[in-house]
Design a protein around this motif. Sequence first.
Motif, PDB file in Angstrom:
ATOM      1  N   UNK A   1       0.821  -1.213   0.000  1.00 28.79           N
ATOM      2  CA  UNK A   1       0.000   0.000   0.000  1.00 28.79           C
ATOM      3  C   UNK A   1       0.854   1.262   0.000  1.00 28.79           C
ATOM      4  N   UNK A   2       2.135   1.152   0.372  1.00 29.49           N
ATOM      5  CA  UNK A   2       3.001   2.328   0.400  1.00 29.49           C
ATOM      6  C   UNK A   2       3.480   2.724  -0.986  1.00 29.49           C
ATOM      7  N   UNK A   3       3.358   1.836  -1.945  1.00 27.97           N
ATOM      8  CA  UNK A   3       3.832   2.130  -3.287  1.00 27.97           C
ATOM      9  C   UNK A   3       2.844   2.978  -4.068  1.00 27.97           C
ATOM     10  N   UNK A   4       1.586   2.956  -3.673  1.00 25.01           N
ATOM     11  CA  UNK A   4       0.544   3.766  -4.296  1.00 25.01           C
ATOM     12  C   UNK A   4      -0.244   4.462  -3.190  1.00 25.01           C
ATOM     13  N   UNK A   5      -0.512   5.753  -3.370  1.00 23.73           N
ATOM     14  CA  UNK A   5      -1.233   6.502  -2.349  1.00 23.73           C
ATOM     15  C   UNK A   5      -2.646   5.958  -2.207  1.00 23.73           C
ATOM     16  N   UNK A   6      -3.015   5.570  -0.997  1.00 22.32           N
ATOM     17  CA  UNK A   6      -4.318   4.977  -0.725  1.00 22.32           C
ATOM     18  C   UNK A   6      -5.339   6.075  -0.397  1.00 22.32           C
ATOM     19  N   UNK A   7      -6.600   5.716  -0.496  1.00 23.75           N
ATOM     20  CA  UNK A   7      -7.656   6.647  -0.106  1.00 23.75           C
ATOM     21  C   UNK A   7      -8.538   7.043  -1.267  1.00 23.75           C
ATOM     22  N   UNK A   8      -9.788   7.397  -0.928  1.00 18.46           N
ATOM     23  CA  UNK A   8     -10.770   7.841  -1.912  1.00 18.46           C
ATOM     24  C   UNK A   8     -11.433   9.095  -1.358  1.00 18.46           C
TER      25      UNK A   8
END
Length: 292
Positions: free
Chosen positions: A220-227
């Motif tokens: 999850x650290x490789x792509x910014x999470x959240x919507x």
Amino acid sequence: MADTPSILRPEDMTRLANYRFAVQMMAEGWLSGRHRARGRGSSTDFLEYRAYAPGDDPRLIDWRVFARTDRMQLKTFENETHLECHLFVDSSASMGYKEVGQMTKLRYASHFAACVAWLVVRGNDRVSLQLFDEKLREYMPLGSTTAHLNRCLHLLENNEPGGKTDLPEALAASRHLLKRPGTLVVVSDFLCDTTALRAALNIYLHRGFKVVLVQVLDAAELQLQGVGVSRYRDMETGEEVICNPEDLREAYAESMRAQQQALRALAASAGMLYLTAKTDESFYPLFDALSR
């Protein structure tokens, strides 16, 4: 090994036993620090004595020398090998992150380090362990006995995230603890300035150490999470940022790629080995890479 702490599972030891040739290759290659004529064992070609160090097997002490000199000395032999592997495990707050993987980065790193320690001691060689955040938190000096290994495993089993990260400072502060050139295995998320890291590692490289960098990340650290509008908190400083991740996702991913590329370039330029691991994947491919 009897009474082994639970961080090293029976299935780990069963699988690690298949690395018979990998242990030999690691000793002669990356996980080395081996040098001619300074090991211990059954050879009859005596070379010299070396001073006893905490963790060495007391049965190897030459008690006749002790009786004459009051100094504990161990015999070394021609054609013997002697491996010294130093495990340096990042135990800072950021290593407590878990999103995609089955375990935190710290648990993953500690489990991997436990397996490396087991392999080294299984080969009758010596391992040391350092746990750090912005400073050295725990230190186990070199040793090769089952009791020494179990003490290392207990530290790893009870390893908890600490404070802020300062990997370069921790490396610089620990240089006096490593007396002879060996192999330094640094397990971290490496979320630090690579220029400062290079300066800290140069101290070890100039002394003849082989260095292995193992970067552990949650996928999850490789792509910014959240919507939508989301709140993000720094695990080490507590600082919070509120933003729409869609506005930053591409720049964030590029920043992570650039950071990994900087580490890869640092390792390549200095003759170090750089490996990456994600907590949702097995770390056994790391051993395959180490034994090539």
